[in-house]
Scaffold this motif. Structure first.
Motif, PDB file in Angstrom:
ATOM      1  N   TYR A 530       2.994   6.864   1.594  1.00  0.00           N
ATOM      2  CA  TYR A 530       0.733   6.798   2.443  1.00  0.00           C
ATOM      3  C   TYR A 530       1.279   6.962   3.722  1.00  0.00           C
ATOM      4  N   ARG A 538      -4.448  10.883   2.446  1.00  0.00           N
ATOM      5  CA  ARG A 538      -4.923   9.653   2.513  1.00  0.00           C
ATOM      6  C   ARG A 538      -6.153   8.598   2.202  1.00  0.00           C
ATOM      7  N   ASP A 539      -6.652   9.445   2.671  1.00  0.00           N
ATOM      8  CA  ASP A 539      -8.543  10.119   2.466  1.00  0.00           C
ATOM      9  C   ASP A 539      -8.653   9.875   0.439  1.00  0.00           C
ATOM     10  N   ASP A 542      -7.080   6.494  -0.661  1.00  0.00           N
ATOM     11  CA  ASP A 542      -8.819   5.869  -0.923  1.00  0.00           C
ATOM     12  C   ASP A 542     -10.142   5.694  -1.283  1.00  0.00           C
ATOM     13  N   ARG A 543     -10.439   6.960  -1.663  1.00  0.00           N
ATOM     14  CA  ARG A 543     -11.352   7.066  -2.712  1.00  0.00           C
ATOM     15  C   ARG A 543     -11.300   7.011  -4.008  1.00  0.00           C
ATOM     16  N   ALA A 545      -9.299   4.895  -4.659  1.00  0.00           N
ATOM     17  CA  ALA A 545      -8.925   2.815  -4.602  1.00  0.00           C
ATOM     18  C   ALA A 545      -9.795   2.300  -6.160  1.00  0.00           C
TER      19      ALA A 545
END
Length: 1005
Positions: A530, A538-539, A542-543, A545
């Motif tokens: 990561y 990474r975005d 995260d979105r 998740a």
């Protein structure tokens, strides 16, 4: 030769004296010691030279080219060994090279490591500790400047495995304080500057080659950069080595005759043997001018960079180590060595914007990209692990790397003592004269292999048993003996397993050869952590998740989104739909739910494989910082590309509305579609344009208070545009009937909006009137258009079809007329009942030799336009034809039933036109118009009785039923015996004639 050595030695002393005068005196003692060593080993390989010279004279009956080649090889080895900056030759993904590298690094402890790798990839190497090997360092460029546009995107990868010498050098340099790692190979930009774009990707694909597996395609079509491409470029030499080595492919030959003998050798032996192999392959390579020039330019580039670094830092060459491929170590360019010439000029890089990152790799991807045998890299990983356990050499591993043990490199370096520089001895003579060492049979290892392969075969559907394990064991020993080996290699075992276990068919997905590869180590697939991912990747993680999934895990995972119960998952849905547009098929696949204009799903189900397609997700990060930005850039690139058509641009408008919800971008792209439509001279995209404009119009009419200005202008321009092209399209052979039908569909379906925007219907009538097609299907399409415009009645259209069926010369072409009528359902859906009638008549009257060959054409037509046309025909046929088989015999088609013939205007009687009471009551207006037109006439008295209810006389049942239900008496209509109508008894008088008579006659059937 002695003169050459003297000049070299003098140059070394002079160079040392000059550098001492410049203030670089820290390594003066070491340089003097090296000079003394050179004087002592001038004759290191004199004995070998004499032996090779005598062998050449014996084999070739005198001095010739053979002597030059053999002595030249020894000269190359001698030159590389005498170089003050130690050259460490390696082979890519070689366990022997990795083991020798780890051993030499702990002995020498260099302060500077020069590595043959693209110099612009250096910042990415520190991120290797966040990855699980194998991975590849990648340079990627989509915005290119200075290269042909068709090359885009540009991609260069350098795969790295744990069983590779470059990884040992990288781990040592990054985790050892005070050590500098310098990449000296050409940059990624120079790779394409020097590449003819034919050496790697220009060869056509073999149509008979097996399909590439998913793991083998992890590198895509990137250009591979590796350290030590050691393979003969002389086809006859490779064939000779394989034949006399009794092996099948080059990877097996290298494993048997290089890896195993060098696995336990000392440093000098390893180094001289690798230099010997590199020089041999170099001198026997064919003279491909481009490839030779690129190889020599790379060597000049690397030596130029190393001399620049030595001059800038003042580092003593004795404290450095140069890691390069054995092919480049035996270089003969003038720039070779720390005292080489400085005549090579490095060209500046182009204006291309390069992005760098790490992508996952795999053993299969490395084998596929560099032409290695399947399973060779997995076997090399197994051999590496075995050598480490046997020799107890402590390899270097990056601290904190996933799956790696804690490294003790720092403690070892601090405790080790410096090894004095000793003159190298001649190890080649002894190595070449030494007979091959026959390893004793390791029965326990071979038995373990046999048991494991039988167990794996059973799990994959093979009927394997203990007898098969015994057969594989004995066959492996037999094959090894036939190939002059006392100990079976993994390749011998693989051949034995295929021979004894695999029968006629493969019951499962994997064959025995693949099972052996998996058992020997498998196709290990790397993973980028990561922290090493680009911001976009990474975005995305995260979105997504809230889905609570392990997105970095390989394989397919099911995601369930109950948006109605959890509204926050709506954002996850937006991300998934955008990923579906950006990533390859299979990365994000919807199982339930869809996204259309004006529609949103309340529940969705997805199959996600983001870990498997991690490379594609990482490459998205090279294009932007968010997926919205990347999608917007791609939509603009598609809309403004040189190959953009109106249909494709309308598709980008739809995508911008669906996935980005950007009215600004949609309006911009819509304006671009309007510009392209005005310049198009072809109608190839008319069907797609029609479909997309209809969807967009329906969406804007239901979701927006007013239509966007661009779509109003699009309809207005498209109406005039297609009216202009219509006569030409009817006669153009390249324009199919489907294209012309789409044009007419646009004109007829958009007619109301176009006329409200100021268009003139006369333009369409003139376009249809000027159309004179010669092809039957287009002729039928023209008739349908004339019917829609009112220029041709249905009776006349039916008469024309009957005439076609009655003409023996036209009957063979009648199915083509029917194909035109079927396509006419697009612009004129009101003709559906007539098309059903025409098709039914064709089936009833056409002879079989004409009808049967036409059926595939009909099926193809309905299939190509099935979503719009087939449901119309099926629905209409279901309404007309009887629903039960018993009623079919007595059923009469509606078009054959008795009906009142249509009376032409010339045959109408005097009473037919009467009944307009308003005109009779106020004749002044009509007289004024008649006088203006110059017409003379007299007024006649209206005849009694309703004259416009002819349908009631033929079908009185409906009126009788309605009258009885309403409780009204039925009376006979005066002047029409047998015709009844319901009349209100309280009404004293009934208006006569025209529309009033029709109303008085009441509802009719």
């Amino acid at each position: 030769m002695s003169g050459t050595h003297e000049s070299t030695r003098d140059g070394t002393v002079n160079g040392a004296h000059e550098r001492a005068q410049d203030g670089i005196t820290s390594g003066a003692h070491k340089r003097t010691q090296r000079t003394t060593h050179k004087a002592t080993h001038e004759g290191t390989f004199e004995a070998l030279r004499a032996q090779l010279q005598g062998a050449a004279a014996t084999l070739a009956d005198g001095p010739d080219a053979l002597e030059g080649i053999l002595l030249g090889i020894v000269e190359d080895v001698d030159r590389a060994v005498r170089e003050p900056l130690e050259i460490f030759p390696v082979c890519h993904h070689s366990p022997a090279s990795a083991l020798a590298m780890a051993r030499r690094l702990r002995e020498k402890q260099p302060k500077v490591v020069y590595l043959e790798l693209c110099e612009d990839m250096a910042p990415l190497l520190t991120e290797l500790r966040n990855c699980r090997l194998p991975v590849a360092v990648q340079a990627f460029a989509t915005e290119i400047d200075g290269f042909p546009a068709e090359w885009s995107p540009l991609s260069v990868v350098a795969p790295i495995t744990e069983a590779s010498a470059e990884y040992q050098a990288i781990a040592y340099a990054l985790d050892t304080p005070g050590v500098e790692l310098v990449l000296v190979d050409r940059s990624s930009d120079h790779v394409f500057q020097w590449d003819a774009r034919g050496t790697h990707t220009g060869e056509p694909a073999d149509p008979d080659a097996p399909p590439v597996e998913e793991e083998a395609a992890l590198h895509g079509d990137a250009v591979g950069v590796e350290i030590g491409d050691l393979r003969p470029r002389f086809a006859e030499l490779e064939e000779h080595l394989l034949r006399h080595g009794r092996v099948r492919h080059w990877s097996e030959w290298w494993h048997q005759y290089v890896e195993l003998p060098l696995g336990d050798s000392d440093h000098d032996t390893y180094r001289q043997v690798m230099l010997l192999i590199g020089s041999l392959f170099r001198r026997l390579a064919p003279g491909d001018p481009h490839r030779v020039r690129v190889d020599e330019d790379r060597e000049r580039y690397m030596w130029t960079r190393m001399r620049e670094h030595l001059t800038a830092t003042g580092t003593d060459p004795d404290d450095c180590l140069y890691v390069c491929g054995a092919f480049h170590a035996a270089s003969r360019v003038e720039e070779f060595g720390v005292h080489g010439t400085d005549t090579f000029e490095i060209a500046p890089r182009s204006a291309t914007k390069w992005q760098h990152g790490l992508i996952p790799s795999s053993h299969a991807a490395i084998e596929a990209q560099f032409g290695l045998a399947a399973g060779s890299v997995s076997i090399a990983a197994t051999v590496w692990a075995k050598n480490v356990g046997r020799t107890r050499v402590q390899p270097y591993r990056l601290a904190g790397q996933a799956g790696a043990k804690r490294s003790r490199a720092k403690k070892t370096v601090a405790a080790a003592a410096a090894v004095p520089a000793l003159p190298p001895a001649d190890k080649l003579t002894g190595f070449l004269r030494r007979p091959p060492v026959l390893d004793r049979l390791d029965e326990d290892e071979l038995l373990g292999w046999c048991v494991e392969i039988v167990r794996a075969a059973r799990r994959n559907g093979y009927l394997a048993s203990t007898a098969d394990a015994i057969a594989v064991f004995e066959t492996s020993i037999l094959l090894a003996g036939m190939r002059d080996r006392a100990r079976p290699t993994p390749y011998d075992f693989q051949d034995a397993a295929v021979t004894c276990i695999e029968k006629d068919t493969v019951p499962g997905r994997r064959d025995v050869r693949r099972l052996v590869e998996i058992m020997m180590g498998g196709d290990r697939v790397g993973q980028v952590g990561y922290d090493a991912l680009p911001p976009l990747a990474r975005d995305v993680h995260d979105r997504l998740a809230p889905l609570n999934l392990k997105l970095q895990q390989r394989g397919v995972q099911r995601a369930l989104l109950n948006i109605a119960a959890q509204p926050e998952l709506d954002r996850c849905s937006d991300v998934l739909w955008m990923l579906r547009q950006l990533l390859p098929q299979g990365a994000a696949r919807p199982i339930m739910g869809e996204r259309k204009l004006g529609e949103r799903s309340i529940q969705e189900s997805w199959d996600l494989a983001l870990g498997t397609h991690q490379r594609a997700l990482i490459e998205l990060g090279y294009e932007g910082v968010s997926i919205e930005q990347v999608l917007e850039q791609r939509l603009r690139r598609t809309a403004y590309g040189p190959q953009a058509t109106t249909a494709t641009i309308l598709g980008t408008v739809e995508d911008a509305t669906l996935y980005l919800r950007s009215r600004r971008l949609a309006d911009e792209l819509g304006t671009r579609a309007l510009e392209v439509l005005a310049t198009e001279r072809s109608v190839d995209g008319a069907p797609e344009v029609l479909r997309r404009v209809r969807r967009l119009l329906a969406y804007y009419r239901t979701s927006e208070p007013t239509l966007p200005p661009w779509i109003e202008s699009f309809v207005k321009t498209g109406y005039a545009h297609y009216c202009t092209l219509l006569p030409t399209a009817f006669t153009d052979e390249d324009a199919t009937v489907r294209h012309v039908a789409a044009m007419l569909g646009f004109l007829f379906s958009m007619e109301g909006l176009a006329l409200s925007l100021g268009c003139d219907r006369t333009q369409l009538e003139l376009a249809v009137g000027q159309s004179h097609p010669a092809e039957p299907s287009k002729t039928a399409l023209l008739w349908a258009a004339q019917t829609q415009l009112g220029n041709l009645s249905r009776a006349d259209l039916r008469t024309r079809c009957d005439e076609l069926l009655g003409n023996p010369l036209v009957v063979p072409a009648y199915p083509r007329y029917l194909s035109g009528f079927v396509h006419a359902l697009e612009p004129v859906p009101a003709l559906t009942d007539f098309v059903v009638e025409a098709v039914s008549n064709a089936f009833g009257r056409l002879p079989d030799p004409v009808l049967l060959p036409w059926l595939p054409t009909l099926i193809t037509t309905l299939r190509s336009s099935g979503t719009e046309l087939a449901p119309l025909l099926i629905r209409e046929a279901g309404r007309i034809f009887p629903g039960r088989l018993a009623a079919l015999d007595a059923w009469v088609p509606p078009w054959r039933a008795q009906s009142v013939p249509e009376t032409p205007p010339s045959a109408r009687g005097a009473d037919e036109g009467r009944g307009v009471a308003l005109l009779a009551a106020h004749p002044a207006t009509c007289d004024a118009v008649a006088s203006l037109l110059g017409c003379d006439g007299t007024w006649r008295t209206a005849a009694p009785g309703p004259s416009g209810a002819a349908l009631l006389g033929l079908h009185p049942d409906t009126a009788l039923a309605i009258g009885g239900a309403a409780g009204r008496p039925l009376t006979s209509v005066p002047g029409h015996p047998g015709r009844k109508a319901w009349v209100d008894v309280t009404q004293s008088t009934v208006p006569t004639g025209g529309a009033s008579g029709a109303l008085a006659a009441g509802p009719h059937g």
